[in-house]
Design a protein around this motif. Sequence first.
Motif, PDB file in Angstrom:
ATOM      1  N   TRP A   1       0.946  -1.284   0.076  1.00 18.82           N
ATOM      2  CA  TRP A   1      -0.144  -0.016   0.031  1.00 18.82           C
ATOM      3  C   TRP A   1       0.870   1.215   0.045  1.00 18.82           C
TER       4      TRP A   1
ATOM      5  N   LYS B   1      -6.822   5.371   8.372  1.00 18.81           N
ATOM      6  CA  LYS B   1      -7.899   4.328   7.603  1.00 18.81           C
ATOM      7  C   LYS B   1      -7.195   2.948   6.778  1.00 18.81           C
ATOM      8  N   MET B   2      -6.135   3.421   6.109  1.00 22.76           N
ATOM      9  CA  MET B   2      -5.173   2.550   5.461  1.00 22.76           C
ATOM     10  C   MET B   2      -4.830   1.438   6.217  1.00 22.76           C
TER      11      MET B   2
ATOM     12  N   THR C   1      -5.861   0.116   8.890  1.00 24.94           N
ATOM     13  CA  THR C   1      -6.808  -0.940   9.247  1.00 24.94           C
ATOM     14  C   THR C   1      -6.827  -2.424   8.145  1.00 24.94           C
ATOM     15  N   GLN C   2      -5.998  -1.704   7.197  1.00 22.90           N
ATOM     16  CA  GLN C   2      -6.181  -2.667   5.934  1.00 22.90           C
ATOM     17  C   GLN C   2      -4.800  -3.442   5.933  1.00 22.90           C
ATOM     18  N   THR C   3      -3.739  -2.976   6.294  1.00 26.22           N
ATOM     19  CA  THR C   3      -2.425  -3.290   6.232  1.00 26.22           C
ATOM     20  C   THR C   3      -1.535  -3.077   7.260  1.00 26.22           C
TER      21      THR C   3
ATOM     22  N   LYS D   1       2.077  -0.001  11.199  1.00 26.29           N
ATOM     23  CA  LYS D   1       0.836   0.164  12.204  1.00 26.29           C
ATOM     24  C   LYS D   1       1.121   0.233  13.658  1.00 26.29           C
TER      25      LYS D   1
END
Length: 295
Positions: A213, A240-241, A243-245, A286
């Motif tokens: 990402w 937000k990103m 939370t996906q990676t 993260k």
Amino acid sequence: MSAIHSIRTELRYLVRELGLLDKNCFDSGLSLTQAHLLTYLSKNGVTPFAELCLQLSMDKASLSRTLNALVDKNYVEALAGAEDKRLKSFQLTAAGVQKLAQADGAADNAFSFVNDEMELQDVKEVIKGLRTLRINTFRRNASLHPQRIQIEIMRSHYQPEVMRLLTETFSLEQNIPAEMISLPPQLKSQCWIVRSGEYILGTVAGWLENNHWHWGRFAVDPGYRGMGMGKQLARVSLGKMLTQTDKVLLDARDSTVKIISDLGGVITGPTTDFYGMPITPMRVKKEDFTGFADN
């Protein structure tokens, strides 16, 4: 007479001379308030009552009366909230779109004297002066009411405004070729915007490329820089990103390096030249990201 008093006087006289106080403004069949509402809905699509109240600086009673009048004329449609039917939103009807087009035509006709009687340089100076006054007034108002500034996923009807901002920022300011500004359509991507009413103040994109990402296409309109919205946009979009990676990669301009560093990002390589300006590779993990608590 002070400059402030002179500006106020000229604005008051201008409102009067243009006939903006007339309920049939520019012979359009609309009051100025009604025209503002239709224009806002035309640009923003379905809009909650609370947002209209906030962004148009109207009290609830006045806004309700104006909306009810437009609903009665079938220019606007009221929509019940999905979760709470008392929380209404509003959108233009086909008749409203047609009426707004007629009103815009009437207003353009009323302003035809600008082309007929004013020199081009005078027109440019008027536009520049009005824009400067509007932006500085907005900056003052937004500092008093920061809730006017919203960060959200871009809806498709704002894409032309976002592309204008990206072109002005990357092509005109940074000399990046225009063909490099848009993301290839085959990439999985999302775009966030900073918006206040109809104003697009900033934008950023995230996309999946080569199984990683990436974060970029980060731009804030020059007129609204220095208000902290760039850091807020970075915090929200990266949150937000992430939370996906587990990590996000980016190449940051000098002005962006500090923003990302403050959010827990680290520099991963040497700074290089990109079309005459330095960029620095960075990574945000993260577990290091400091912006989750505020998301």
